[in-house]
Design an enzyme around this catalytic site. Structure first.
Site, PDB file in Angstrom:
ATOM      1  N   ASP A  16      56.234  47.253  36.615  1.00  0.00           N
ATOM      2  CA  ASP A  16      56.159  46.749  37.928  1.00  0.00           C
ATOM      3  C   ASP A  16      56.577  45.220  37.850  1.00  0.00           C
ATOM      4  O   ASP A  16      57.250  44.689  38.785  1.00  0.00           O
ATOM      5  CB  ASP A  16      55.108  47.243  38.697  1.00  0.00           C
ATOM      6  CG  ASP A  16      54.892  48.654  38.741  1.00  0.00           C
ATOM      7  OD1 ASP A  16      55.671  49.391  38.188  1.00  0.00           O
ATOM      8  OD2 ASP A  16      54.231  49.023  39.464  1.00  0.00           O
ATOM      9  N   ARG A  96      39.058  40.993  41.221  1.00  0.00           N
ATOM     10  CA  ARG A  96      40.059  40.458  41.766  1.00  0.00           C
ATOM     11  C   ARG A  96      39.884  38.905  42.240  1.00  0.00           C
ATOM     12  O   ARG A  96      40.797  38.094  42.455  1.00  0.00           O
ATOM     13  CB  ARG A  96      40.381  41.199  43.251  1.00  0.00           C
ATOM     14  CG  ARG A  96      41.146  42.621  42.699  1.00  0.00           C
ATOM     15  CD  ARG A  96      41.757  42.487  41.510  1.00  0.00           C
ATOM     16  NE  ARG A  96      42.292  43.886  41.205  1.00  0.00           N
ATOM     17  CZ  ARG A  96      42.695  44.360  40.054  1.00  0.00           C
ATOM     18  NH1 ARG A  96      42.548  43.572  39.060  1.00  0.00           N
ATOM     19  NH2 ARG A  96      43.423  45.602  39.761  1.00  0.00           N
ATOM     20  N   ASP A 125      43.665  46.484  46.724  1.00  0.00           N
ATOM     21  CA  ASP A 125      43.737  45.188  45.854  1.00  0.00           C
ATOM     22  C   ASP A 125      44.664  44.011  46.594  1.00  0.00           C
ATOM     23  O   ASP A 125      44.554  42.865  46.365  1.00  0.00           O
ATOM     24  CB  ASP A 125      44.624  45.414  44.491  1.00  0.00           C
ATOM     25  CG  ASP A 125      43.480  45.808  43.693  1.00  0.00           C
ATOM     26  OD1 ASP A 125      42.238  45.984  43.583  1.00  0.00           O
ATOM     27  OD2 ASP A 125      43.952  46.581  42.610  1.00  0.00           O
ATOM     28  N   SER A 179      47.456  56.275  36.942  1.00  0.00           N
ATOM     29  CA  SER A 179      47.285  54.941  36.960  1.00  0.00           C
ATOM     30  C   SER A 179      45.988  54.371  36.696  1.00  0.00           C
ATOM     31  O   SER A 179      45.144  54.665  37.403  1.00  0.00           O
ATOM     32  CB  SER A 179      47.626  54.166  38.553  1.00  0.00           C
ATOM     33  OG  SER A 179      47.543  53.059  38.859  1.00  0.00           O
TER      34      SER A 179
END
Length: 405
Positions: A16, A96, A125, A179
């Site tokens: 990605d 994050r 996210d 994922s």
């Protein structure tokens, strides 16, 4: 010619974000600066350098943030005993804010006016990255490719790679259908068969832990030492914050501890099913509550429990850098001054049991708590007046004929 504008991309080196590098170059003519963080995901991050160079990236930042992550983010969160919706230990959420902080700092260093990330438009996210970035650098621009492009499948991403000569590493062996996201605190699994909430995860999904059924038949005992609410030693051996988490992940995983399968409410409005492994976090939560049970005043402890869901929700929703989270943190940290001592735990087939706790700041008084003769430390006759005063409003209500049914 005018100099190209720079953009800092959170870069993993995977499919990605490799596509995103080229897409940012092609679509916006950006000079892409990549940032790759090691926060304990268990994979080498240095290979991302060669991948970024192959894509024409000139400024590449690769940093080991494991200690900062554990000390300044995970440990403060565990002082609050934070847990979202009664189960989730916030493993992805708490990573994050640190990544957003470093992206903003790198942007300032290289003179970039924008950042980018690979989070999708459906998840949490994107919110966490961007709220953090805007809080720390208000004038920053954010480019979120998944909200703009139409490359919404692996096949389309692979086709884009072929058309733009992007090298794709074809890993040998069985590819996980899920994922996954990992750091020192946890590893998560989403997608694939897990999108059916009735589907039981197959045993080979789990990477960090043995099944409780296959865990050792003999328990493992471990003692954690606390100072001001943080673990500072394991079995008497001083450890850094990151080392504490690495060792507890090993111990917990070996004993089948930390597995979780939940349906959670995302901030963007949908429900999501995910599986998590959080061995160290599961142990730390149990132990911290145990040492607090000895050392915290009752009302301070109860107030913390009332504040915790709000605190956890702020972290889950991406508000680590908000004034309200910082205010709550100050209140929480002020309670930890006397949260010192040791907790002894038994790890056995998926369970964590507290089997001992001690502290020089303990508020537990054997002379008062004993069922034996208490030598006048507590006059049991005083309880009668205490009960009658607390019963007064109940008696008045009953006398007025108010029903409790």
């Amino acid at each position: 010619m005018s100099e190209k504008q720079k953009i800092v991309l959170a870069y993993s080196g995977g499919l990605d974000t490799s596509v995103i590098v080229k897409w940012l170059q092609e679509t916006y003519d950006y000079e892409v600066v990549t940032f790759t963080a090691d926060i304990g995901q268990g994979e080498e991050v240095e290979p991302a350098r060669a991948k970024a160079e192959a894509l024409g990236v000139k400024e590449i930042f690769i940093e080991d943030l494991r200690e900062e992550f554990a000390k300044d983010y995970v440990f403060p969160m565990f002082r609050a005993n934070a847990i979202y919706e009664g189960e989730y230990l916030l493993g992805t959420s708490i990573a994050r804010p640190l990544i957003a902080k470093r992206m903003v700092e790198i942007a300032a260093k290289v003179g970039a006016g924008a950042i980018s990330h690979g989070a999708t438009g459906k998840g949490n996210d994107q919110v966490r990255f961007e709220l953090g970035a805007y809080a720390l650098m208000p004038g920053l621009k954010v480019v979120a490719p998944w909200r703009e492009w139409d490359l919404n499948s692996r096949e389309l991403l692979m086709q884009y790679c072929a058309e733009h000569n992007i090298p794709v590493e074809m890993k040998r062996g069985k590819k996980s259908p899920y994922s996954m996201d990992a750091n020192l605190l946890h590893i998560s699994y989403e997608g694939g068969n897990l999108e059916d909430p009735w589907w039981e995860p197959e045993e080979d999904i789990w990477r960090w832990s043995v099944s409780p059924e296959e865990a050792p038949n003999a328990p493992t005992y471990v003692t954690l030492s606390y100072e001001k609410g943080d673990v500072i030693a394991i079995d008497g051996e001083a450890c850094s914050a990151a080392t504490v988490m690495e060792r507890l992940n090993e111990l917990g995983g070996a004993n089948g501890i930390g597995r979780l399968d939940i349906v959670e409410n995302r901030y963007v409005g949908m429900k999501s099913r995910g599986c998590y492994e959080t061995p160290a976090g599961t142990i730390m939560l149990k132990a911290h509550r145990a040492i607090e049970s000895l050392t915290l005043d009752r009302e301070a402890a109860h107030l913390k429990d009332e504040l915790m869901p709000r605190y956890a929700k702020l972290i889950y929703n991406g508000y680590w850098w908000s004034p309200e989270r910082e205010a709550l943190q100050a209140a929480i940290d002020s309670t930890q001054q006397y949260v010192n001592g040791e907790v002894r735990l038994k790890l056995y087939k998926g369970s964590v049991s507290v089997v001992g706790r001690r502290s020089e700041q303990s508020l537990f008084d054997e002379k008062i708590a004993t069922f034996e003769a208490d030598e006048g430390a507590y006059d049991q006759k005083d309880a009668e007046g205490f009960i009658k005063l607390n019963a007064l409003r109940l008696k008045i209500s009953a006398a007025k004929g108010r029903s409790h049914s």
